[in-house]
Design a protein around this motif. Structure first.
Motif, PDB file in Angstrom:
ATOM      1  N   GLN A  37      47.893   4.588  88.297  1.00 23.80           N
ATOM      2  CA  GLN A  37      46.700   4.633  89.138  1.00 23.80           C
ATOM      3  C   GLN A  37      45.471   4.031  88.445  1.00 23.80           C
ATOM      4  OE1 GLN A  37      45.581   8.551  90.590  1.00 23.80           O
ATOM      5  NE2 GLN A  37      45.535   7.718  92.643  1.00 23.80           N
ATOM      6  N   ALA A  38      45.339   4.242  87.148  1.00 23.73           N
ATOM      7  CA  ALA A  38      44.192   3.688  86.418  1.00 23.73           C
ATOM      8  C   ALA A  38      44.211   2.160  86.458  1.00 23.73           C
ATOM      9  CB  ALA A  38      44.189   4.182  84.973  1.00 23.73           C
ATOM     10  N   GLN A  40      45.692   0.345  88.833  1.00 25.83           N
ATOM     11  CA  GLN A  40      45.399  -0.025  90.221  1.00 25.83           C
ATOM     12  C   GLN A  40      43.897  -0.009  90.485  1.00 25.83           C
ATOM     13  OE1 GLN A  40      47.584   2.558  92.831  1.00 25.83           O
ATOM     14  NE2 GLN A  40      49.546   1.610  92.353  1.00 25.83           N
ATOM     15  N   HIS A  41      43.213   1.010  89.983  1.00 29.37           N
ATOM     16  CA  HIS A  41      41.759   1.096  90.180  1.00 29.37           C
ATOM     17  C   HIS A  41      41.046  -0.056  89.482  1.00 29.37           C
ATOM     18  CE1 HIS A  41      41.632   4.777  92.443  1.00 29.37           C
ATOM     19  NE2 HIS A  41      42.381   5.392  91.545  1.00 29.37           N
ATOM     20  N   ALA A  42      41.491  -0.407  88.283  1.00 29.98           N
ATOM     21  CA  ALA A  42      40.865  -1.509  87.547  1.00 29.98           C
ATOM     22  C   ALA A  42      41.048  -2.834  88.293  1.00 29.98           C
ATOM     23  CB  ALA A  42      41.446  -1.596  86.138  1.00 29.98           C
ATOM     24  N   SER A  44      41.625  -3.199  91.524  1.00 28.05           N
ATOM     25  CA  SER A  44      40.842  -3.108  92.751  1.00 28.05           C
ATOM     26  C   SER A  44      39.368  -3.409  92.486  1.00 28.05           C
ATOM     27  CB  SER A  44      40.997  -1.715  93.360  1.00 28.05           C
ATOM     28  OG  SER A  44      40.302  -1.637  94.573  1.00 28.05           O
ATOM     29  N   ARG A  45      38.827  -2.823  91.428  1.00 23.06           N
ATOM     30  CA  ARG A  45      37.421  -3.095  91.070  1.00 23.06           C
ATOM     31  C   ARG A  45      37.219  -4.571  90.764  1.00 23.06           C
ATOM     32  NH1 ARG A  45      37.986   1.709  88.227  1.00 23.06           N
ATOM     33  NH2 ARG A  45      38.260   0.561  86.287  1.00 23.06           N
ATOM     34  N   ILE A  75      48.449  -4.682  95.127  1.00 19.89           N
ATOM     35  CA  ILE A  75      47.047  -4.748  95.526  1.00 19.89           C
ATOM     36  C   ILE A  75      46.788  -6.121  96.112  1.00 19.89           C
ATOM     37  CG2 ILE A  75      44.672  -4.719  94.685  1.00 19.89           C
ATOM     38  CD1 ILE A  75      45.384  -2.374  93.112  1.00 19.89           C
ATOM     39  N   LEU A  79      42.737  -3.678  97.970  1.00 19.98           N
ATOM     40  CA  LEU A  79      43.244  -2.402  98.466  1.00 19.98           C
ATOM     41  C   LEU A  79      44.686  -2.181  98.031  1.00 19.98           C
ATOM     42  CD1 LEU A  79      41.900  -2.143 102.127  1.00 19.98           C
ATOM     43  CD2 LEU A  79      40.955  -1.161 100.045  1.00 19.98           C
ATOM     44  N   THR A  80      44.989  -0.941  97.713  1.00 22.35           N
ATOM     45  CA  THR A  80      46.360  -0.553  97.394  1.00 22.35           C
ATOM     46  C   THR A  80      47.165  -0.513  98.685  1.00 22.35           C
ATOM     47  OG1 THR A  80      45.888   1.791  97.712  1.00 22.35           O
ATOM     48  CG2 THR A  80      45.581   0.912  95.471  1.00 22.35           C
ATOM     49  N   GLY A  83      45.801   2.142 100.827  1.00 21.10           N
ATOM     50  CA  GLY A  83      44.524   1.737 101.417  1.00 21.10           C
ATOM     51  C   GLY A  83      44.706   0.801 102.596  1.00 21.10           C
TER      52      GLY A  83
END
Length: 105
Positions: A37-38, A40-42, A44-45, A75, A79-80, A83
């Motif tokens: 998840q970390a 994926q967030h990176a 996405s940002r 992604i 968005l994942t 999302g």
């Protein structure tokens, strides 16, 4: 994974040339399909911040997933898979509501 493999099945268009994922300056292409998840967030940002083709990428992925029954993963457009699923559900609901409001008049 190469950028060609990442975009496999995505409708090619002029926007793919300006996609940040192919610039070589962002996350590793494999990170776009990471399970952590970390990561994926990176990714996405990064997409939301640097990709000028984010909207086109997102729309192309949503269309591909809906029209071809492709399993959501990775992604796209920042968005994942979850999302994109949630966005597609909200859009279908809004379309049904708009259709219902139009037939009520």
């Amino acid at each position: 994974m190469s950028i060609a493999e990442l975009l496999d099945g995505i409708r090619p268009g002029p926007w793919t040339v300006k996609a940040a994922c192919g610039s070589g300056s962002g996350p590793d292409v494999d990170d776009f399909h990471a399970r952590a998840q970390a990561v994926q967030h990176a990714v996405s940002r990064f997409c939301f911040t640097y990709c000028s083709a984010r909207t086109e990428c997102l729309e192309s992925a949503i269309q591909r997933e809906a029209l071809h029954g492709v399993q959501r993963h990775g992604i796209y457009g920042g968005l994942t898979a979850t999302g994109r699923h949630d966005l597609a559900v909200r859009r279908r609901k809004a379309a049904r509501e708009a259709e219902g409001a139009g037939s009520a008049s």
